[in-house]
Scaffold this motif. Structure first.
Motif, PDB file in Angstrom:
ATOM      1  N   ALA A 234       0.810  -1.219   0.000  1.00 37.32           N
ATOM      2  CA  ALA A 234       0.000   0.000   0.000  1.00 37.32           C
ATOM      3  C   ALA A 234       0.842   1.267   0.000  1.00 37.32           C
ATOM      4  CB  ALA A 234      -0.926   0.002   1.215  1.00 37.32           C
ATOM      5  N   ILE A 235       2.035   1.222   0.606  1.00 40.19           N
ATOM      6  CA  ILE A 235       2.823   2.441   0.716  1.00 40.19           C
ATOM      7  C   ILE A 235       3.189   2.990  -0.656  1.00 40.19           C
ATOM      8  CG2 ILE A 235       5.039   1.251   0.865  1.00 40.19           C
ATOM      9  CD1 ILE A 235       3.916   4.406   2.797  1.00 40.19           C
ATOM     10  N   GLY A 236       3.239   2.127  -1.658  1.00 40.24           N
ATOM     11  CA  GLY A 236       3.534   2.584  -3.012  1.00 40.24           C
ATOM     12  C   GLY A 236       2.483   3.520  -3.572  1.00 40.24           C
ATOM     13  N   TYR A 237       1.250   3.401  -3.072  1.00 42.55           N
ATOM     14  CA  TYR A 237       0.177   4.286  -3.529  1.00 42.55           C
ATOM     15  C   TYR A 237       0.268   5.678  -2.907  1.00 42.55           C
ATOM     16  CZ  TYR A 237      -1.987  -0.171  -4.879  1.00 42.55           C
ATOM     17  OH  TYR A 237      -2.245  -1.406  -5.421  1.00 42.55           O
ATOM     18  N   ARG A 238       1.082   5.818  -1.842  1.00 40.38           N
ATOM     19  CA  ARG A 238       1.082   7.062  -1.071  1.00 40.38           C
ATOM     20  C   ARG A 238       2.410   7.812  -1.158  1.00 40.38           C
ATOM     21  NH1 ARG A 238      -2.727   7.671   2.793  1.00 40.38           N
ATOM     22  NH2 ARG A 238      -2.045   9.827   2.515  1.00 40.38           N
ATOM     23  N   GLN A 239       3.125   7.671  -2.256  1.00 40.29           N
ATOM     24  CA  GLN A 239       4.431   8.310  -2.387  1.00 40.29           C
ATOM     25  C   GLN A 239       4.448   9.436  -3.418  1.00 40.29           C
ATOM     26  OE1 GLN A 239       6.793   7.744  -0.392  1.00 40.29           O
ATOM     27  NE2 GLN A 239       6.969   5.601   0.190  1.00 40.29           N
ATOM     28  N   GLN A 240       3.370   9.619  -4.141  1.00 43.54           N
ATOM     29  CA  GLN A 240       3.412  10.544  -5.272  1.00 43.54           C
ATOM     30  C   GLN A 240       3.652  11.988  -4.856  1.00 43.54           C
ATOM     31  OE1 GLN A 240      -0.040   9.995  -7.721  1.00 43.54           O
ATOM     32  NE2 GLN A 240       0.514   7.911  -8.316  1.00 43.54           N
ATOM     33  N   ASN A 241       3.103  12.396  -3.725  1.00 44.22           N
ATOM     34  CA  ASN A 241       3.264  13.776  -3.258  1.00 44.22           C
ATOM     35  C   ASN A 241       4.235  13.888  -2.084  1.00 44.22           C
ATOM     36  OD1 ASN A 241       1.373  14.754  -5.148  1.00 44.22           O
ATOM     37  ND2 ASN A 241      -0.325  14.205  -3.789  1.00 44.22           N
ATOM     38  N   ARG A 242       5.031  12.851  -1.878  1.00 43.30           N
ATOM     39  CA  ARG A 242       6.010  12.818  -0.782  1.00 43.30           C
ATOM     40  C   ARG A 242       5.339  13.021   0.577  1.00 43.30           C
ATOM     41  NH1 ARG A 242       9.292  16.613  -0.222  1.00 43.30           N
ATOM     42  NH2 ARG A 242      10.944  15.404   0.793  1.00 43.30           N
ATOM     43  N   ASP A 272      -7.239  16.472  -0.826  1.00 46.49           N
ATOM     44  CA  ASP A 272      -7.068  16.139  -2.240  1.00 46.49           C
ATOM     45  C   ASP A 272      -6.209  14.888  -2.416  1.00 46.49           C
ATOM     46  OD1 ASP A 272      -8.553  18.391  -2.783  1.00 46.49           O
ATOM     47  OD2 ASP A 272      -6.800  19.660  -3.219  1.00 46.49           O
ATOM     48  N   THR A 273      -5.144  14.786  -1.628  1.00 42.21           N
ATOM     49  CA  THR A 273      -4.241  13.640  -1.743  1.00 42.21           C
ATOM     50  C   THR A 273      -4.936  12.349  -1.342  1.00 42.21           C
ATOM     51  OG1 THR A 273      -2.318  15.046  -1.297  1.00 42.21           O
ATOM     52  CG2 THR A 273      -2.047  12.679  -0.953  1.00 42.21           C
ATOM     53  N   ARG A 274      -5.693  12.396  -0.272  1.00 44.91           N
ATOM     54  CA  ARG A 274      -6.380  11.195   0.204  1.00 44.91           C
ATOM     55  C   ARG A 274      -7.496  10.775  -0.752  1.00 44.91           C
ATOM     56  NH1 ARG A 274      -5.808   9.262   5.135  1.00 44.91           N
ATOM     57  NH2 ARG A 274      -8.020   8.755   5.301  1.00 44.91           N
ATOM     58  N   ASN A 275      -8.148  11.739  -1.377  1.00 46.27           N
ATOM     59  CA  ASN A 275      -9.186  11.394  -2.353  1.00 46.27           C
ATOM     60  C   ASN A 275      -8.587  10.803  -3.621  1.00 46.27           C
ATOM     61  OD1 ASN A 275     -11.290  12.221  -0.714  1.00 46.27           O
ATOM     62  ND2 ASN A 275     -11.377  14.297  -1.572  1.00 46.27           N
ATOM     63  N   ALA A 276      -7.433  11.324  -4.031  1.00 46.09           N
ATOM     64  CA  ALA A 276      -6.818  10.870  -5.278  1.00 46.09           C
ATOM     65  C   ALA A 276      -6.374   9.415  -5.204  1.00 46.09           C
ATOM     66  CB  ALA A 276      -5.630  11.768  -5.625  1.00 46.09           C
ATOM     67  N   VAL A 277      -5.976   8.963  -4.020  1.00 40.43           N
ATOM     68  CA  VAL A 277      -5.459   7.600  -3.914  1.00 40.43           C
ATOM     69  C   VAL A 277      -6.545   6.562  -4.189  1.00 40.43           C
ATOM     70  CG1 VAL A 277      -5.867   7.239  -1.434  1.00 40.43           C
ATOM     71  CG2 VAL A 277      -3.911   6.149  -2.536  1.00 40.43           C
ATOM     72  N   TRP A 278      -7.807   6.948  -3.980  1.00 38.72           N
ATOM     73  CA  TRP A 278      -8.899   6.009  -4.249  1.00 38.72           C
ATOM     74  C   TRP A 278      -9.071   5.736  -5.739  1.00 38.72           C
ATOM     75  CZ3 TRP A 278     -11.397   2.996  -0.889  1.00 38.72           C
ATOM     76  CH2 TRP A 278     -11.297   3.313   0.470  1.00 38.72           C
ATOM     77  N   GLN A 279      -8.470   6.556  -6.575  1.00 41.66           N
ATOM     78  CA  GLN A 279      -8.551   6.337  -8.014  1.00 41.66           C
ATOM     79  C   GLN A 279      -7.512   5.329  -8.503  1.00 41.66           C
ATOM     80  OE1 GLN A 279     -11.205   7.811  -9.313  1.00 41.66           O
ATOM     81  NE2 GLN A 279     -11.478   8.721  -7.268  1.00 41.66           N
ATOM     82  N   GLN A 280      -6.613   4.920  -7.618  1.00 49.80           N
ATOM     83  CA  GLN A 280      -5.568   3.980  -8.007  1.00 49.80           C
ATOM     84  C   GLN A 280      -6.044   2.546  -7.807  1.00 49.80           C
ATOM     85  OE1 GLN A 280      -1.467   4.891  -6.999  1.00 49.80           O
ATOM     86  NE2 GLN A 280      -2.117   6.792  -5.997  1.00 49.80           N
TER      87      GLN A 280
END
Length: 311
Positions: A234-242, A272-280
């Motif tokens: 899961a951590i791979g989904y949460r690295q885009q915005n550091r 915004d960051t937390r909402n965007a991860v649901w699109q992955q």
């Protein structure tokens, strides 16, 4: 299906017992007949009857044993032996960093004085190479538990480094005076000793301004390995915005406690960051399988103080 199997087994047992009982009566009658007529044919039939009785008794005993084992298999889970503690399986084996998180509940009227006191003392310990420890971050809780200070320390060298620092600080008159003055400002305090997950980033200083979120999860005992397996992906989904700063799990204090530390530009950026991860693709599966592992969870939004390396 299980009910049908049990009904068939129970029915078979009943019929076996009834037949055995009937055959037993026949044996008694056969013995009386043999005494009356001495017929060899009659005796051979009696021998067959005795064999039938033994057979039915064996079937009855075997069926009872199978029924009991089948019931046990429904409720007794087989436990696979594990060769190592979860702390060794989930940490970075090549490093021996130990973390301490402190939660200080400050008297509301003393919060400014408390922050000033910490700014005068904590950075000097952080900068002094005599102490094998580093101040990772220090914050005030903005949303969550109010009038609370949170400090995160790292001890490079594990428990021996922690012990060395504690022994040296006892001899530090400035730190002793700091603790005495600090005690007048606190309502309560608690701490935990933590290890970091191997798949998370190691916390490093960063420039601000940022707001930080400390998400704390109380897991069901025995589920730490399962949590780690899911979050390693899961951590791979949460690295885009550091936004990922550090991930830890407790060793002393409240056990089976996980802390995830995140950084965001502001609260809208967090949303915004937390909402965007649901699109992955795949994120919803992680949430689906990890939520049942949680007994309790808490979120703190924190503002770094001037002394914090994490800004």
């Amino acid at each position: 299906m299980a009910t049908g199997v049990l009904q068939r087994v129970s029915g078979g047992l009943g019929r076996a017992k009834n037949r055995a009982h009937s055959v037993g009566q026949l044996v008694l009658w056969a013995r009386w007949g043999s005494r009356q007529c001495g017929c060899s044919v009659f005796l051979s039939r009696c021998s067959f009857t005795l064999a039938a009785v033994r057979f039915y008794r064996q079937v009855s005993a075997a069926a009872t044993m199978i029924q009991g084992d089948w019931f046990k298999s429904l409720f007794v889970r087989k436990v696979d032996p594990r060769k190592d503690a979860h702390s060794n399986l989930l940490t970075k084996n090549e490093e021996s960093n130990l973390y301490k998180v402190q939660f200080h509940n400050v008297k509301p009227e003393c919060l400014d004085a408390y922050n000033k006191l910490c700014e005068d003392v904590l950075p000097s310990i952080h900068a002094d190479k005599y102490y094998p420890c580093e101040l990772v971050g220090t914050w005030n809780t903005w949303y969550g538990e109010q009038d609370q200070a949170v400090h995160l320390w790292r001890y490079r060298g594990g428990y021996p480094a922690l012990t060395e620092v504690m022994n040296k600080l006892r001899q530090n008159k400035e730190f002793t005076a700091y603790r005495k003055e600090r005690g007048k400002m606190l309502l309560s305090r608690r701490n935990q000793l933590l290890l970091e997950f191997s798949f998370w980033n190691e916390p490093v200083p960063r420039k601000g301004p940022n707001v930080y979120e400390l998400r704390s999860y109380q897991l069901r005992p025995g589920t730490m390995i399962e949590w780690g397996n899911y979050w390693a992906r899961a951590i791979g989904y949460r690295q885009q915005n550091r936004e990922a700063v550090g991930g830890f799990f407790s060793q002393i204090g409240s056990l089976y406690m996980v802390h995830h530390l995140w950084a965001y530009k502001d609260l809208q950026s967090r949303e915004d960051t937390r909402n965007a991860v649901w699109q992955q693709e795949g994120w919803h599966e992680v949430v689906y399988y990890t939520v049942p592992l949680i007994q309790h969870m808490e979120s703190r939004i924190m503002i770094p103080t001037k002394a914090s390396p994490l800004q």
